[in-house]
Motif scaffolding. Structure first.
Motif, PDB file in Angstrom:
ATOM      1  N   ILE A 103       0.867  -1.173   0.000  1.00 28.63           N
ATOM      2  CA  ILE A 103       0.000   0.000   0.000  1.00 28.63           C
ATOM      3  C   ILE A 103       0.905   1.225   0.000  1.00 28.63           C
ATOM      4  N   LEU A 104       0.691   2.126  -0.966  1.00 29.84           N
ATOM      5  CA  LEU A 104       1.586   3.264  -1.126  1.00 29.84           C
ATOM      6  C   LEU A 104       0.890   4.381  -1.891  1.00 29.84           C
ATOM      7  N   HIS A 105       1.648   5.395  -2.292  1.00 30.45           N
ATOM      8  CA  HIS A 105       1.123   6.542  -3.023  1.00 30.45           C
ATOM      9  C   HIS A 105       1.622   6.469  -4.458  1.00 30.45           C
ATOM     10  N   ARG A 106       0.794   6.938  -5.398  1.00 34.83           N
ATOM     11  CA  ARG A 106       1.219   6.925  -6.803  1.00 34.83           C
ATOM     12  C   ARG A 106       2.496   7.739  -7.004  1.00 34.83           C
ATOM     13  N   HIS A 107       2.665   8.792  -6.207  1.00 30.89           N
ATOM     14  CA  HIS A 107       3.877   9.604  -6.326  1.00 30.89           C
ATOM     15  C   HIS A 107       5.123   8.767  -6.031  1.00 30.89           C
ATOM     16  N   THR A 108       4.993   7.834  -5.098  1.00 35.69           N
ATOM     17  CA  THR A 108       6.110   6.930  -4.817  1.00 35.69           C
ATOM     18  C   THR A 108       6.394   6.053  -6.029  1.00 35.69           C
ATOM     19  N   ILE A 189       1.892  -5.993 -10.345  1.00 35.44           N
ATOM     20  CA  ILE A 189       3.190  -5.892 -10.986  1.00 35.44           C
ATOM     21  C   ILE A 189       3.954  -7.158 -10.622  1.00 35.44           C
ATOM     22  N   GLY A 190       4.148  -8.024 -11.602  1.00 34.12           N
ATOM     23  CA  GLY A 190       4.715  -9.335 -11.308  1.00 34.12           C
ATOM     24  C   GLY A 190       3.823 -10.078 -10.333  1.00 34.12           C
ATOM     25  N   GLN A 191       4.415 -10.590  -9.237  1.00 34.38           N
ATOM     26  CA  GLN A 191       3.642 -11.324  -8.227  1.00 34.38           C
ATOM     27  C   GLN A 191       3.019 -10.411  -7.175  1.00 34.38           C
ATOM     28  N   PHE A 192       3.316  -9.109  -7.242  1.00 35.60           N
ATOM     29  CA  PHE A 192       2.856  -8.192  -6.202  1.00 35.60           C
ATOM     30  C   PHE A 192       1.527  -7.548  -6.573  1.00 35.60           C
ATOM     31  N   ARG A 193       0.652  -7.459  -5.579  1.00 32.10           N
ATOM     32  CA  ARG A 193      -0.623  -6.776  -5.731  1.00 32.10           C
ATOM     33  C   ARG A 193      -0.554  -5.466  -4.968  1.00 32.10           C
ATOM     34  N   LEU A 194      -0.956  -4.357  -5.637  1.00 31.56           N
ATOM     35  CA  LEU A 194      -0.770  -3.020  -5.086  1.00 31.56           C
ATOM     36  C   LEU A 194      -2.104  -2.321  -4.837  1.00 31.56           C
ATOM     37  N   LEU A 195      -2.125  -1.491  -3.792  1.00 34.04           N
ATOM     38  CA  LEU A 195      -3.163  -0.481  -3.586  1.00 34.04           C
ATOM     39  C   LEU A 195      -2.432   0.842  -3.463  1.00 34.04           C
ATOM     40  N   TYR A 196      -2.849   1.853  -4.232  1.00 33.49           N
ATOM     41  CA  TYR A 196      -2.161   3.132  -4.140  1.00 33.49           C
ATOM     42  C   TYR A 196      -3.122   4.285  -4.417  1.00 33.49           C
ATOM     43  N   THR A 197      -2.783   5.422  -3.838  1.00 36.50           N
ATOM     44  CA  THR A 197      -3.620   6.606  -3.947  1.00 36.50           C
ATOM     45  C   THR A 197      -3.029   7.567  -4.964  1.00 36.50           C
ATOM     46  N   GLY A 198      -3.863   8.432  -5.523  1.00 36.95           N
ATOM     47  CA  GLY A 198      -3.393   9.444  -6.458  1.00 36.95           C
ATOM     48  C   GLY A 198      -4.524  10.375  -6.843  1.00 36.95           C
ATOM     49  N   GLU A 199      -4.182  11.611  -7.149  1.00 37.93           N
ATOM     50  CA  GLU A 199      -5.190  12.580  -7.553  1.00 37.93           C
ATOM     51  C   GLU A 199      -5.798  12.170  -8.893  1.00 37.93           C
ATOM     52  N   VAL A 200      -7.099  12.411  -9.039  1.00 37.70           N
ATOM     53  CA  VAL A 200      -7.785  12.157 -10.309  1.00 37.70           C
ATOM     54  C   VAL A 200      -8.314  13.485 -10.839  1.00 37.70           C
ATOM     55  N   THR A 201      -8.341  13.611 -12.171  1.00 42.77           N
ATOM     56  CA  THR A 201      -8.671  14.895 -12.787  1.00 42.77           C
ATOM     57  C   THR A 201     -10.078  14.922 -13.354  1.00 42.77           C
ATOM     58  N   GLY A 202     -10.335  14.053 -14.328  1.00 40.03           N
ATOM     59  CA  GLY A 202     -11.638  14.062 -14.967  1.00 40.03           C
ATOM     60  C   GLY A 202     -11.783  12.850 -15.865  1.00 40.03           C
ATOM     61  N   LEU A 203     -12.828  12.870 -16.704  1.00 37.30           N
ATOM     62  CA  LEU A 203     -13.163  11.719 -17.539  1.00 37.30           C
ATOM     63  C   LEU A 203     -13.231  12.119 -19.004  1.00 37.30           C
ATOM     64  N   SER A 204     -12.881  11.179 -19.864  1.00 39.62           N
ATOM     65  CA  SER A 204     -13.038  11.389 -21.306  1.00 39.62           C
ATOM     66  C   SER A 204     -14.254  10.649 -21.840  1.00 39.62           C
ATOM     67  N   ASN A 205     -15.057  10.072 -20.959  1.00 39.03           N
ATOM     68  CA  ASN A 205     -16.263   9.346 -21.388  1.00 39.03           C
ATOM     69  C   ASN A 205     -17.188  10.262 -22.177  1.00 39.03           C
TER      70      ASN A 205
END
Length: 342
Positions: A103-108, A189-205
């Motif tokens: 568990i980490l941050h997208r910036h990391t 990523i490989g055998q590792f499963r990640l949870l990470y946070t990060g700012e979201v901007t908007g949607l192109s839907n």
């Protein structure tokens, strides 16, 4: 050159390539809004939609409303607080932890993927293991400068994002840079499963979505990132291109939008819109496969360092200097109260 392709499968974004390691099954798990007064998170039910301005709307004045603009000025949400909010509101918290390796941050992750001996800046981190899951925290402060230039990206978002498809955007409301929306992402990523946070901007839907507290609706999200650059700069040939595209890759973003402004903060040229699939196919220098492999190697090293430590009261500190991880001794940590609430 790698052959890249963005694919949607079971709600997950997958970037495939012929060689090298990849980040797979990128999924947006939740969206929260940060309240800078309460310094807490609230569940967010929607994101804004990207819309291309018509010719009569130009120039877009990125200076407009700056007198009422609220800078962050050190008010940043702690990524671990967002993680805690997510884990305390998600079903089967223990199962989520059991199914997660980091568990980490997208910036990391971005620091890891951008690691280079050419720019040997040192970054400091702290990590601990709890119930088999490793938490990694970046210890360096974010940029807190309150300058005009830093407001441009947020004003550009106001011009280019709208609450509802087909409606004009609200460009008069004062912008509070602290009140941003953040996503919780999962990926492998490989055998590792990640949870990470990060700012979201908007949607192109191009079709309206429903309540984004529903995972089925979250799986339909096609994210867009909005960036600004001086019009004298060819952003595709600078380091900005590499950084922007790699960060977008980490979040499964589908579209990159760039607004070029002049010396007066005016956007006079049409907004540039590029799909991530196109950008990844066109660039040899991004070297995504090898850089993702490097992230995996860093995570393996951290996992090995904490192999015999599964105690939130004890953590290790380490630095990333260039492409090298330098570990320090284990030490007492302040995270025990944090995990007790989980």
């Amino acid at each position: 050159m790698y052959d890249y392709c963005l694919k949607q499968k079971d709600g997950a974004t997958r970037l495939t390539q012929q060689s090298g390691m990849e980040l797979t099954d990128i999924r947006l798990r939740s969206i929260v809004q940060f309240d800078p007064i309460k310094k807490s998170f609230e569940q967010s039910q929607n994101l804004k939609y990207f819309r291309q301005p018509n010719d009569l709307e130009y120039p877009l004045d990125l200076n407009r409303g700056y007198d009422e603009f609220t800078h962050r000025c050190g008010v940043f949400p702690d990524p671990f607080d967002q993680v805690q909010h997510y884990l305390m509101h998600v079903d089967q918290t223990k199962q989520v932890l059991q199914q997660t390796d980091f568990i980490l941050h997208r910036h990391t992750l971005r620091i890891f993927i951008d690691a280079s001996p050419v720019v040997p800046r040192a970054y400091r981190f702290q990590a601990f293991r709890f119930k088999g899951c490793i938490f990694i925290k970046l210890l360096d402060d974010m940029d807190n400068e309150a300058v005009l230039r830093h407001s441009y990206a947020f004003k550009a978002r106001q011009y280019l994002l709208t609450e509802r498809l087909g409606e004009d955007p609200d460009t008069d409301t004062p912008i509070d840079q602290r009140m941003q929306q953040y996503g919780m992402f999962s990926a492998k990523i490989g055998q590792f499963r990640l949870l990470y946070t990060g700012e979201v901007t908007g949607l192109s839907n191009t079709e309206p979505l429903g309540d984004l507290t529903d995972q089925q609706e979250l799986d339909k999200c096609r994210q867009t990132n909005i960036r600004v650059v001086r019009e004298q700069i060819s952003w595709r040939s600078t380091f900005r291109y590499d950084v922007w595209v790699r960060q977008a890759y980490l979040s499964g973003v589908h579209q990159l939008v760039v607004a070029s402004f002049d010396d007066h903060g005016q956007v006079v040229r049409p907004i540039e819109v590029e799909s991530m699939e196109t950008l990844l196919k066109q660039s040899d220098r991004l070297n995504i496969g090898n850089r993702v492999q490097r992230i995996h190697q860093f995570l393996e090293m951290i996992s090995q360092k904490l192999e015999d430590l599964d105690n939130p009261a004890v953590s290790v500190r380490f630095q990333l200097i260039g492409e090298n991880l330098v570990f320090e001794e284990a030490l007492d940590t302040e995270f025990i109260d944090y995990v007790n609430q989980l």
